[in-house]
Design an enzyme around this catalytic site. Structure first.
Site, PDB file in Angstrom:
ATOM      1  N   MET A  75      32.838  47.236  44.608  1.00 30.86           N
ATOM      2  CA  MET A  75      33.255  48.044  45.750  1.00 30.86           C
ATOM      3  C   MET A  75      34.236  49.156  45.384  1.00 30.86           C
ATOM      4  SD  MET A  75      31.397  46.850  47.992  1.00 30.86           S
ATOM      5  CE  MET A  75      30.371  45.396  48.087  1.00 30.86           C
ATOM      6  N   CYS A  76      34.507  49.349  44.094  1.00 29.29           N
ATOM      7  CA  CYS A  76      35.403  50.426  43.676  1.00 29.29           C
ATOM      8  C   CYS A  76      34.655  51.757  43.673  1.00 29.29           C
ATOM      9  CB  CYS A  76      35.955  50.152  42.280  1.00 29.29           C
ATOM     10  SG  CYS A  76      37.302  48.978  42.276  1.00 29.29           S
ATOM     11  N   HIS A  77      35.363  52.787  44.087  1.00 28.67           N
ATOM     12  CA  HIS A  77      34.805  54.133  44.079  1.00 28.67           C
ATOM     13  C   HIS A  77      34.886  54.721  42.668  1.00 28.67           C
ATOM     14  CE1 HIS A  77      35.877  53.537  48.306  1.00 28.67           C
ATOM     15  NE2 HIS A  77      34.898  54.373  48.568  1.00 28.67           N
ATOM     16  N   ILE A 112      43.126  49.096  40.748  1.00 31.25           N
ATOM     17  CA  ILE A 112      42.129  48.294  40.034  1.00 31.25           C
ATOM     18  C   ILE A 112      41.913  48.864  38.630  1.00 31.25           C
ATOM     19  CG2 ILE A 112      39.786  47.348  40.068  1.00 31.25           C
ATOM     20  CD1 ILE A 112      41.715  46.288  42.282  1.00 31.25           C
ATOM     21  N   GLU A 113      41.924  50.168  38.502  1.00 30.11           N
ATOM     22  CA  GLU A 113      41.783  50.794  37.187  1.00 30.11           C
ATOM     23  C   GLU A 113      42.924  50.381  36.264  1.00 30.11           C
ATOM     24  OE1 GLU A 113      39.186  53.056  39.919  1.00 30.11           O
ATOM     25  OE2 GLU A 113      41.171  52.159  40.099  1.00 30.11           O
ATOM     26  N   ASP A 127      40.323  38.997  21.301  1.00 34.16           N
ATOM     27  CA  ASP A 127      39.104  39.085  20.491  1.00 34.16           C
ATOM     28  C   ASP A 127      39.416  39.358  19.027  1.00 34.16           C
ATOM     29  OD1 ASP A 127      36.206  39.379  20.004  1.00 34.16           O
ATOM     30  OD2 ASP A 127      36.745  41.478  19.680  1.00 34.16           O
TER      31      ASP A 127
END
Length: 161
Positions: A75-77, A112-113, A127
């Site tokens: 749902m992120c633009h 969110i980014e 990792d």
């Protein structure tokens, strides 16, 4: 309780319509930690991890992740980012902290980014070091500060959250 804006009239998920929102400068900073054996952090400092310069690779991975947020989070633009900066600090013992600041001039924010940049940077450290330390723990990932937009300025407060 706030109205949830990610649902349509059929109560199904939708991407929020931001068509009529004003373009403003926005930024968000997120943080998180990875805890490891002291020997692992020492090897990072000494450049003795076989996969290469751990923090340099993690920094690039975090920046790449921020740029791909809308491809990973449904749902992120898609946002034109104007800046992504990632810094690392450590306690000279066993914990590396990643801080990511993301900026844009857009109609929606970049929290969110910033969170994805931090998570990806920390996962990259995991990792690159997992061959010598599988017990590393990623923790305390959260937004530290957010500026711009209708909801205004937010600063994380340990006492309230």
């Amino acid at each position: 309780m706030d109205n949830l804006t990610h649902f349509n009239e059929q109560n199904r998920s939708k991407m929020v319509d931001v068509t009529n929102k004003e373009i403003t400068s926005r930024s968000a900073t997120a943080t998180g930690q990875i805890t490891m054996k002291p020997e692992t952090l020492q090897r990072i400092h000494e450049g003795k991890i076989k996969k290469g310069d751990v923090l340099a690779v993690a920094q690039v991975a975090g920046i790449m992740a921020a740029k791909q947020t809308s491809s990973l989070i449904p749902m992120c633009h898609l946002i034109n980012l104007t800046g992504v900066d990632i810094h690392f600090e450590d306690d000279d013992s066993s914990t590396v902290t990643a801080n990511a600041t993301v900026k844009t001039k857009s109609v929606t924010g970049v929290e969110i980014e910033a969170l994805l940049a931090v998570q990806t940077a920390l996962l990259t450290i995991y990792d690159m070091c997992k061959a010598i330390d599988r017990g590393m723990v990623i923790s305390d990932v959260h937004v530290v500060e957010k500026m711009g937009g209708k909801s205004g300025h937010f600063v994380f407060n340990d006492q309230e959250n």
